[in-house]
Design a protein around this motif. Structure first.
Motif, PDB file in Angstrom:
ATOM      1  N   MET A   1     -12.717   4.918   1.715  1.00 49.62           N
ATOM      2  CA  MET A   1     -11.790   3.780   1.502  1.00 49.62           C
ATOM      3  C   MET A   1     -10.588   3.897   2.438  1.00 49.62           C
ATOM      4  SD  MET A   1     -10.565   2.295  -2.131  1.00 49.62           S
ATOM      5  CE  MET A   1     -12.206   1.632  -2.421  1.00 49.62           C
ATOM      6  N   PRO A   2     -10.201   2.841   3.046  1.00 52.00           N
ATOM      7  CA  PRO A   2      -9.048   2.898   3.976  1.00 52.00           C
ATOM      8  C   PRO A   2      -7.833   3.453   3.259  1.00 52.00           C
ATOM      9  CG  PRO A   2      -9.593   0.625   3.373  1.00 52.00           C
ATOM     10  CD  PRO A   2     -10.701   1.493   2.875  1.00 52.00           C
ATOM     11  N   PRO A   3      -7.114   4.341   3.926  1.00 55.41           N
ATOM     12  CA  PRO A   3      -6.085   5.148   3.276  1.00 55.41           C
ATOM     13  C   PRO A   3      -5.054   4.315   2.509  1.00 55.41           C
ATOM     14  CG  PRO A   3      -6.158   5.564   5.677  1.00 55.41           C
ATOM     15  CD  PRO A   3      -7.174   4.526   5.382  1.00 55.41           C
ATOM     16  N   ARG A   4      -4.383   3.373   3.118  1.00 55.41           N
ATOM     17  CA  ARG A   4      -3.378   2.603   2.395  1.00 55.41           C
ATOM     18  C   ARG A   4      -3.046   1.295   3.113  1.00 55.41           C
ATOM     19  NH1 ARG A   4       0.464   6.564   1.018  1.00 55.41           N
ATOM     20  NH2 ARG A   4      -1.550   7.421   0.443  1.00 55.41           N
ATOM     21  N   PRO A   5      -3.848   0.292   2.908  1.00 53.58           N
ATOM     22  CA  PRO A   5      -3.640  -0.978   3.593  1.00 53.58           C
ATOM     23  C   PRO A   5      -2.334  -1.659   3.191  1.00 53.58           C
ATOM     24  CG  PRO A   5      -5.456  -1.109   2.014  1.00 53.58           C
ATOM     25  CD  PRO A   5      -4.925   0.261   1.941  1.00 53.58           C
ATOM     26  N   HIS A   6      -1.797  -1.284   2.035  1.00 57.50           N
ATOM     27  CA  HIS A   6      -0.609  -1.968   1.532  1.00 57.50           C
ATOM     28  C   HIS A   6       0.611  -1.067   1.618  1.00 57.50           C
ATOM     29  CE1 HIS A   6      -3.044  -5.199  -0.052  1.00 57.50           C
ATOM     30  NE2 HIS A   6      -3.876  -4.279  -0.486  1.00 57.50           N
ATOM     31  N   PRO A   7       1.665  -1.585   2.217  1.00 58.28           N
ATOM     32  CA  PRO A   7       2.924  -0.827   2.241  1.00 58.28           C
ATOM     33  C   PRO A   7       3.333  -0.463   0.823  1.00 58.28           C
ATOM     34  CG  PRO A   7       3.091  -2.872   3.515  1.00 58.28           C
ATOM     35  CD  PRO A   7       1.768  -2.887   2.832  1.00 58.28           C
ATOM     36  N   ALA A   8       3.849   0.729   0.669  1.00 61.09           N
ATOM     37  CA  ALA A   8       4.023   1.319  -0.658  1.00 61.09           C
ATOM     38  C   ALA A   8       4.764   0.429  -1.656  1.00 61.09           C
ATOM     39  CB  ALA A   8       4.747   2.646  -0.515  1.00 61.09           C
ATOM     40  N   ARG A   9       5.987   0.151  -1.417  1.00 58.60           N
ATOM     41  CA  ARG A   9       6.842  -0.547  -2.362  1.00 58.60           C
ATOM     42  C   ARG A   9       6.274  -1.901  -2.809  1.00 58.60           C
ATOM     43  NH1 ARG A   9       9.957   0.039  -6.252  1.00 58.60           N
ATOM     44  NH2 ARG A   9       9.862   2.312  -6.282  1.00 58.60           N
ATOM     45  N   ASP A  10       5.443  -2.454  -1.944  1.00 57.99           N
ATOM     46  CA  ASP A  10       5.001  -3.819  -2.208  1.00 57.99           C
ATOM     47  C   ASP A  10       3.946  -3.909  -3.280  1.00 57.99           C
ATOM     48  OD1 ASP A  10       6.745  -4.480  -0.330  1.00 57.99           O
ATOM     49  OD2 ASP A  10       5.304  -5.199   1.159  1.00 57.99           O
ATOM     50  N   LEU A  11       3.331  -2.793  -3.625  1.00 55.69           N
ATOM     51  CA  LEU A  11       2.237  -2.886  -4.579  1.00 55.69           C
ATOM     52  C   LEU A  11       2.727  -3.399  -5.926  1.00 55.69           C
ATOM     53  CD1 LEU A  11      -0.676  -2.592  -5.222  1.00 55.69           C
ATOM     54  CD2 LEU A  11      -0.343  -0.187  -5.719  1.00 55.69           C
ATOM     55  N   ARG A  12       3.921  -2.988  -6.310  1.00 55.43           N
ATOM     56  CA  ARG A  12       4.467  -3.468  -7.582  1.00 55.43           C
ATOM     57  C   ARG A  12       4.580  -5.003  -7.564  1.00 55.43           C
ATOM     58  NH1 ARG A  12       8.771  -4.323 -11.200  1.00 55.43           N
ATOM     59  NH2 ARG A  12       8.609  -2.900 -12.986  1.00 55.43           N
ATOM     60  N   GLU A  13       5.200  -5.499  -6.523  1.00 55.74           N
ATOM     61  CA  GLU A  13       5.313  -6.956  -6.383  1.00 55.74           C
ATOM     62  C   GLU A  13       3.946  -7.622  -6.408  1.00 55.74           C
ATOM     63  OE1 GLU A  13       8.189  -8.966  -6.147  1.00 55.74           O
ATOM     64  OE2 GLU A  13       8.868  -7.047  -6.964  1.00 55.74           O
ATOM     65  N   ALA A  14       3.051  -7.052  -5.629  1.00 52.25           N
ATOM     66  CA  ALA A  14       1.724  -7.644  -5.508  1.00 52.25           C
ATOM     67  C   ALA A  14       1.022  -7.679  -6.858  1.00 52.25           C
ATOM     68  CB  ALA A  14       0.897  -6.852  -4.499  1.00 52.25           C
ATOM     69  N   CYS A  15       1.209  -6.656  -7.660  1.00 50.35           N
ATOM     70  CA  CYS A  15       0.601  -6.633  -8.995  1.00 50.35           C
ATOM     71  C   CYS A  15       1.124  -7.791  -9.841  1.00 50.35           C
ATOM     72  CB  CYS A  15       0.910  -5.306  -9.688  1.00 50.35           C
ATOM     73  SG  CYS A  15      -0.057  -3.904  -9.108  1.00 50.35           S
ATOM     74  N   VAL A  16       2.421  -7.958  -9.828  1.00 49.24           N
ATOM     75  CA  VAL A  16       3.009  -9.037 -10.625  1.00 49.24           C
ATOM     76  C   VAL A  16       2.492 -10.388 -10.152  1.00 49.24           C
ATOM     77  CG1 VAL A  16       5.148 -10.129 -11.310  1.00 49.24           C
ATOM     78  CG2 VAL A  16       5.051  -7.659 -11.093  1.00 49.24           C
ATOM     79  N   ASP A  17       2.451 -10.559  -8.828  1.00 47.33           N
ATOM     80  CA  ASP A  17       1.961 -11.828  -8.293  1.00 47.33           C
ATOM     81  C   ASP A  17       0.534 -12.107  -8.743  1.00 47.33           C
ATOM     82  OD1 ASP A  17       4.360 -12.147  -7.074  1.00 47.33           O
ATOM     83  OD2 ASP A  17       3.684 -11.622  -5.059  1.00 47.33           O
ATOM     84  N   GLN A  18      -0.306 -11.092  -8.600  1.00 47.64           N
ATOM     85  CA  GLN A  18      -1.704 -11.275  -9.003  1.00 47.64           C
ATOM     86  C   GLN A  18      -1.804 -11.571 -10.493  1.00 47.64           C
ATOM     87  OE1 GLN A  18      -4.549 -11.679  -7.584  1.00 47.64           O
ATOM     88  NE2 GLN A  18      -3.706 -11.492  -5.513  1.00 47.64           N
ATOM     89  N   ALA A  19      -1.004 -10.866 -11.276  1.00 50.52           N
ATOM     90  CA  ALA A  19      -1.037 -11.092 -12.730  1.00 50.52           C
ATOM     91  C   ALA A  19      -0.656 -12.532 -13.048  1.00 50.52           C
ATOM     92  CB  ALA A  19      -0.107 -10.115 -13.429  1.00 50.52           C
ATOM     93  N   LEU A  20       0.390 -13.021 -12.394  1.00 53.19           N
ATOM     94  CA  LEU A  20       0.796 -14.410 -12.611  1.00 53.19           C
ATOM     95  C   LEU A  20      -0.318 -15.361 -12.207  1.00 53.19           C
ATOM     96  CD1 LEU A  20       4.517 -14.299 -11.472  1.00 53.19           C
ATOM     97  CD2 LEU A  20       3.685 -15.213 -13.632  1.00 53.19           C
ATOM     98  N   ALA A  21      -0.968 -15.048 -11.105  1.00 55.40           N
ATOM     99  CA  ALA A  21      -2.057 -15.908 -10.633  1.00 55.40           C
ATOM    100  C   ALA A  21      -3.200 -15.929 -11.637  1.00 55.40           C
ATOM    101  CB  ALA A  21      -2.546 -15.425  -9.264  1.00 55.40           C
ATOM    102  N   ILE A  22      -3.558 -14.769 -12.127  1.00 54.27           N
ATOM    103  CA  ILE A  22      -4.650 -14.696 -13.097  1.00 54.27           C
ATOM    104  C   ILE A  22      -4.310 -15.505 -14.340  1.00 54.27           C
ATOM    105  CG2 ILE A  22      -5.860 -13.145 -14.671  1.00 54.27           C
ATOM    106  CD1 ILE A  22      -5.683 -10.975 -12.526  1.00 54.27           C
ATOM    107  N   ILE A  23      -3.086 -15.319 -14.834  1.00 55.54           N
ATOM    108  CA  ILE A  23      -2.685 -16.039 -16.038  1.00 55.54           C
ATOM    109  C   ILE A  23      -2.705 -17.543 -15.803  1.00 55.54           C
ATOM    110  CG2 ILE A  23      -0.703 -16.506 -17.517  1.00 55.54           C
ATOM    111  CD1 ILE A  23      -0.062 -13.530 -17.377  1.00 55.54           C
ATOM    112  N   GLY A  24      -2.192 -17.969 -14.647  1.00 54.29           N
ATOM    113  CA  GLY A  24      -2.185 -19.396 -14.355  1.00 54.29           C
ATOM    114  C   GLY A  24      -3.580 -19.979 -14.212  1.00 54.29           C
TER     115      GLY A  24
END
Lengths: 198, 198
Positions: A1-24
């Motif tokens: 698996m590619p080591p880390r495609p996502h810059p570290a700090r952003d994963l938290r934001e990205a999780c929230v965004d995805q969660a909002l998307a799923i809920i919507g």
DNA sequence: ATAAATGGTTGACACTGTCTACCTTTCCCG
DNA sequence: CGGGAAAGGTAGACAGTGTCAACCATTTAT
């Protein structure tokens, strides 16, 4: 698996965004940490580095949704006439509920994470109620605080109750006219106006 | 394992009873077919002989809860004065919601199984609404059907909204007076009376 | 008497949250 | 510098869930 495609700090934001998307898209019951991770292409444990539990993720999502809700209410067309302004607020409230049914249900229709454990979430909730409180406060200046709160509750209950009822899938089966459904909010606001008249 | 400690036909009933008990104790989110089976001392698949899916079990539970709800409303103290009678109904509605919060939330606070797929469930729901409709019908005899439905919705929304709001765990955090909470229903009913006055 | 339907059983699979252990990278401090 | 700690990712395991499939016993019907 590619080591880390996502810059570290952003994963938290990205999780929230995805969660909002799923809920919507699908509603809060389809929300799972593993699904969020899957959509982001990270391991199923990665989100746990940013949220202690799935409730903590949910609490953050709820907090943001409250904020969006407050912002939506504050962006309503204002009127200098207090009665008109309250009406405008009712309509804004209602529109949010109908335009974002799944997000609205997240705030008021499903059990929230333990409020005591998530104070930041509740701070946003209080802010939303504050807006209603203010709008009603302008309605009749010299009212006692107690009556003011009671009327705020009354108005909130009616608008929320209507939004909640109209979203029940059960409603189609109850056999109400389409006209009635369309008129429900204006009618209720009219009744509220009459009830609060001096 | 003992061959069949439970007479055959009764397992269906027993499942529903256990499901109701679980919901009343811990809430609908703790309801699972396996937990029901476990409590009854039968295999995890036994309930499936009586319910096609967990939604079908839930639908049956909801149906019975609607029935209990209707019976509770019908058992209210009657009054020949229509205004008083409607008030009595509001109080009965409210009392049910407060006395059986988890069952009430089952009816109005959590997503129900697809209504189209469970007509018997919806029949009970309709019956409950009918009661409210009637009580309001007595209020002002010669009203147009449309306005009658609108007012029924208005009253329902207010009482349901209040019950729903007062049950939100979030409420403690919002900082309302105890007095206000205690007075919320009487006040709302008073406002409703004023709103519906001729 | 035999076949079918009824109502139970066990085992498996995919999904969930969450615990533990491990591995990298980065960064701070002696 | 250099080395240890902290941050942030990984994989694996476990218990819980709903549900499918296969199997077995009993009752009922033909």
């Amino acid at each position: 698996m590619p080591p880390r495609p996502h810059p570290a700090r952003d994963l938290r934001e990205a999780c929230v965004d995805q969660a909002l998307a799923i809920i919507g898209d699908v509603g809060v019951e389809a929300l799972s940490i593993r699904e969020v991770a899957r959509r982001l292409g990270v391991s199923h444990q990665a989100p746990y580095k940013h949220f202690a539990s799935s409730d903590h993720l949910l609490a953050e999502v709820v907090r943001r949704t409250y904020r969006q809700f407050s912002e939506h209410l504050e962006a309503r067309p204002r009127s200098s006439h207090p009665g008109e302004d309250l009406k405008s607020m009712g309509e804004a409230y209602f529109r949010f509920a109908l335009d974002h049914p799944l997000h609205y249900r997240l705030l008021f229709g499903t059990p929230l994470p333990d409020p005591a454990a998530h104070p930041e979430m509740m701070a946003e909730a209080r802010r939303a109620f504050q807006l209603l409180h203010e709008a009603i406060g302008h309605l009749k200046p010299p009212a006692a605080e107690e009556e003011l709160q009671l009327d705020a509750l009354f108005v909130w209950a009616t608008v929320h109750g209507l939004a909640s009822i109209l979203q029940t899938a059960a409603l189609d089966q109850i056999g109400l006219d389409k006209v009635v459904l369309a008129e429900a909010l204006p009618h209720a606001l009219h009744r509220i106006g009459k009830a609060l008249a001096p």
